[in-house]
Design a protein around this motif. Sequence first.
Motif, PDB file in Angstrom:
ATOM      1  N   THR A   1      18.454   7.051  15.703  1.00 44.13           N
ATOM      2  CA  THR A   1      19.685   6.252  15.696  1.00 44.13           C
ATOM      3  C   THR A   1      19.428   4.778  16.009  1.00 44.13           C
ATOM      4  N   SER A   2      18.174   4.394  16.141  1.00 43.47           N
ATOM      5  CA  SER A   2      17.874   3.000  16.467  1.00 43.47           C
ATOM      6  C   SER A   2      18.154   2.104  15.271  1.00 43.47           C
ATOM      7  N   GLU A   3      18.287   0.829  15.533  1.00 37.07           N
ATOM      8  CA  GLU A   3      18.569  -0.132  14.469  1.00 37.07           C
ATOM      9  C   GLU A   3      17.372  -0.346  13.550  1.00 37.07           C
ATOM     10  N   TYR A   4      16.211   0.188  13.924  1.00 34.22           N
ATOM     11  CA  TYR A   4      15.001   0.013  13.126  1.00 34.22           C
ATOM     12  C   TYR A   4      14.723   1.218  12.227  1.00 34.22           C
ATOM     13  N   ALA A   5      15.477   2.301  12.379  1.00 36.39           N
ATOM     14  CA  ALA A   5      15.199   3.544  11.662  1.00 36.39           C
ATOM     15  C   ALA A   5      15.365   3.384  10.147  1.00 36.39           C
ATOM     16  N   ALA A   6      16.418   2.689   9.730  1.00 33.40           N
ATOM     17  CA  ALA A   6      16.665   2.544   8.286  1.00 33.40           C
ATOM     18  C   ALA A   6      15.533   1.792   7.602  1.00 33.40           C
ATOM     19  N   ASP A   7      15.095   0.704   8.221  1.00 38.57           N
ATOM     20  CA  ASP A   7      13.989  -0.055   7.641  1.00 38.57           C
ATOM     21  C   ASP A   7      12.708   0.774   7.643  1.00 38.57           C
ATOM     22  N   ALA A   8      12.508   1.553   8.701  1.00 37.89           N
ATOM     23  CA  ALA A   8      11.321   2.410   8.778  1.00 37.89           C
ATOM     24  C   ALA A   8      11.325   3.430   7.644  1.00 37.89           C
ATOM     25  N   LYS A   9      12.471   4.013   7.343  1.00 38.41           N
ATOM     26  CA  LYS A   9      12.564   4.991   6.255  1.00 38.41           C
ATOM     27  C   LYS A   9      12.199   4.366   4.915  1.00 38.41           C
ATOM     28  N   ALA A  10      12.669   3.148   4.681  1.00 32.82           N
ATOM     29  CA  ALA A  10      12.342   2.468   3.427  1.00 32.82           C
ATOM     30  C   ALA A  10      10.842   2.201   3.329  1.00 32.82           C
ATOM     31  N   LYS A  11      10.248   1.815   4.433  1.00 29.83           N
ATOM     32  CA  LYS A  11       8.815   1.502   4.431  1.00 29.83           C
ATOM     33  C   LYS A  11       7.947   2.768   4.383  1.00 29.83           C
ATOM     34  N   ILE A  12       8.495   3.875   4.858  1.00 28.85           N
ATOM     35  CA  ILE A  12       7.792   5.150   4.716  1.00 28.85           C
ATOM     36  C   ILE A  12       7.595   5.469   3.240  1.00 28.85           C
ATOM     37  N   GLN A  13       8.637   5.271   2.451  1.00 26.45           N
ATOM     38  CA  GLN A  13       8.542   5.553   1.015  1.00 26.45           C
ATOM     39  C   GLN A  13       7.533   4.625   0.346  1.00 26.45           C
ATOM     40  N   ILE A  14       7.538   3.356   0.726  1.00 29.45           N
ATOM     41  CA  ILE A  14       6.590   2.397   0.166  1.00 29.45           C
ATOM     42  C   ILE A  14       5.155   2.779   0.537  1.00 29.45           C
ATOM     43  N   THR A  15       4.962   3.182   1.784  1.00 21.70           N
ATOM     44  CA  THR A  15       3.622   3.542   2.250  1.00 21.70           C
ATOM     45  C   THR A  15       3.144   4.823   1.586  1.00 21.70           C
ATOM     46  N   ARG A  16       4.035   5.786   1.403  1.00 23.88           N
ATOM     47  CA  ARG A  16       3.674   7.017   0.692  1.00 23.88           C
ATOM     48  C   ARG A  16       3.289   6.716  -0.749  1.00 23.88           C
ATOM     49  N   ASP A  17       3.983   5.794  -1.354  1.00 25.85           N
ATOM     50  CA  ASP A  17       3.656   5.400  -2.718  1.00 25.85           C
ATOM     51  C   ASP A  17       2.250   4.778  -2.774  1.00 25.85           C
ATOM     52  N   GLN A  18       1.915   4.000  -1.753  1.00 20.50           N
ATOM     53  CA  GLN A  18       0.590   3.396  -1.669  1.00 20.50           C
ATOM     54  C   GLN A  18      -0.498   4.465  -1.574  1.00 20.50           C
ATOM     55  N   LEU A  19      -0.277   5.450  -0.708  1.00 20.92           N
ATOM     56  CA  LEU A  19      -1.255   6.520  -0.527  1.00 20.92           C
ATOM     57  C   LEU A  19      -1.389   7.360  -1.794  1.00 20.92           C
ATOM     58  N   ALA A  20      -0.273   7.591  -2.462  1.00 23.05           N
ATOM     59  CA  ALA A  20      -0.324   8.319  -3.735  1.00 23.05           C
ATOM     60  C   ALA A  20      -1.100   7.528  -4.775  1.00 23.05           C
ATOM     61  N   GLY A  21      -0.908   6.212  -4.771  1.00 27.67           N
ATOM     62  CA  GLY A  21      -1.630   5.353  -5.713  1.00 27.67           C
ATOM     63  C   GLY A  21      -3.137   5.444  -5.537  1.00 27.67           C
ATOM     64  N   LYS A  22      -3.566   5.561  -4.282  1.00 29.89           N
ATOM     65  CA  LYS A  22      -4.999   5.710  -4.009  1.00 29.89           C
ATOM     66  C   LYS A  22      -5.523   7.025  -4.568  1.00 29.89           C
ATOM     67  N   GLU A  23      -4.773   8.112  -4.365  1.00 29.99           N
ATOM     68  CA  GLU A  23      -5.175   9.412  -4.902  1.00 29.99           C
ATOM     69  C   GLU A  23      -5.225   9.373  -6.427  1.00 29.99           C
ATOM     70  N   MET A  24      -4.275   8.696  -7.035  1.00 30.93           N
ATOM     71  CA  MET A  24      -4.265   8.586  -8.499  1.00 30.93           C
ATOM     72  C   MET A  24      -5.487   7.828  -8.997  1.00 30.93           C
ATOM     73  N   GLU A  25      -5.856   6.788  -8.293  1.00 31.83           N
ATOM     74  CA  GLU A  25      -7.019   6.008  -8.694  1.00 31.83           C
ATOM     75  C   GLU A  25      -8.277   6.875  -8.682  1.00 31.83           C
ATOM     76  N   VAL A  26      -8.442   7.654  -7.630  1.00 32.36           N
ATOM     77  CA  VAL A  26      -9.615   8.527  -7.541  1.00 32.36           C
ATOM     78  C   VAL A  26      -9.552   9.615  -8.616  1.00 32.36           C
ATOM     79  N   GLY A  27      -8.363  10.178  -8.833  1.00 35.83           N
ATOM     80  CA  GLY A  27      -8.207  11.201  -9.860  1.00 35.83           C
ATOM     81  C   GLY A  27      -8.558  10.686 -11.245  1.00 35.83           C
ATOM     82  N   ARG A  28      -8.101   9.492 -11.568  1.00 32.22           N
ATOM     83  CA  ARG A  28      -8.427   8.907 -12.877  1.00 32.22           C
ATOM     84  C   ARG A  28      -9.934   8.669 -13.008  1.00 32.22           C
TER      85      ARG A  28
END
Length: 303
Positions: A174-201
């Motif tokens: 319920t903190s005022e930082y939770a919403a921004d953290a959720k948005a950045k979680i998605q961005i960070t997950r996308d980054q980690l997925a991008g790394k896996e894709m690079e290795v897979g390719r």
Amino acid sequence: MTGRARSGEKPQMPVTFRNRGTAVAVLVSIAGLGLGGCDLDPTSLFAEKYKPEVVADVPADKLYSEGLAKLEDSDYENAVKKFEALDKQYAYSDWSRKALLMTAYSNYQGQKYDDAITASKRYLQRHPASKDAAYAQYLMAMSHYKQIPDVTRDQDRSEKALAGLQELVQKYPTSEYAADAKAKIQITRDQLAGKEMEVGRFYLERRNFPSAINRFRDVVAKYQTTRHAEEALMRITEAYMALGITAEAQNSAAVLGHNFPDSPWYKDAHALLQTGGLEPREEKSSFLSRVYSSVMGRTASAQ
């Protein structure tokens, strides 16, 4: 986020820390100190010359005010010095608590991210139940987030940023930082997925199809809500077709079409199957199907 992390975010200091305290005028009287009652042989080679010095503590509110002034002038290095002095001189007081958090904030603003992480961790260890603990957690996570490298490099910082952001959401939902953290979680997950894709390719280009499939399956298993999931399913189809395992190729293409019917990656996967006279066919008990059935179930329960 492909490549580097966004750099525009600037966490603001908590409201309770923004007002500069009124400096208190202090008169400090230092009495002259003398050494008496002891006669020394002036010819002694071992006679020691010593001049005592007394340093008066600066009032806490004055140190805090000076630290804020340095912050306002973007003099982050000296702001850190002021807050560290406040923490040291008034240890175990509420001033120390404020100083430690402002040390973390000043280091963050000065892009001394590792120092900001250290100060934030100390704050959380000393004051886990503080009203500003969520902010300290946010500063720590953001300090990792700001150091996320491009996908060609090791993603240790991305992992730490993700862990810190997830902990923030879990502990302080319920903190005022939770919403921004959720948005950045998605961005960070996308980054980690991008790394896996690079290795897979990389493996796919070298016709190491089993290793490529494992990487792309990891993307689907761990990061199925990122933008890389569609391509991962297509690449799984491609790798299985190259291995001649057509049933798995049909299944991955069907899962792709079922979950992303308008995706250009599905069109490519469908066209690839047709070159072998095949059509998508989903096996509901397959790993890929179960992954997306679980995602749909979580989405429905959250609504």
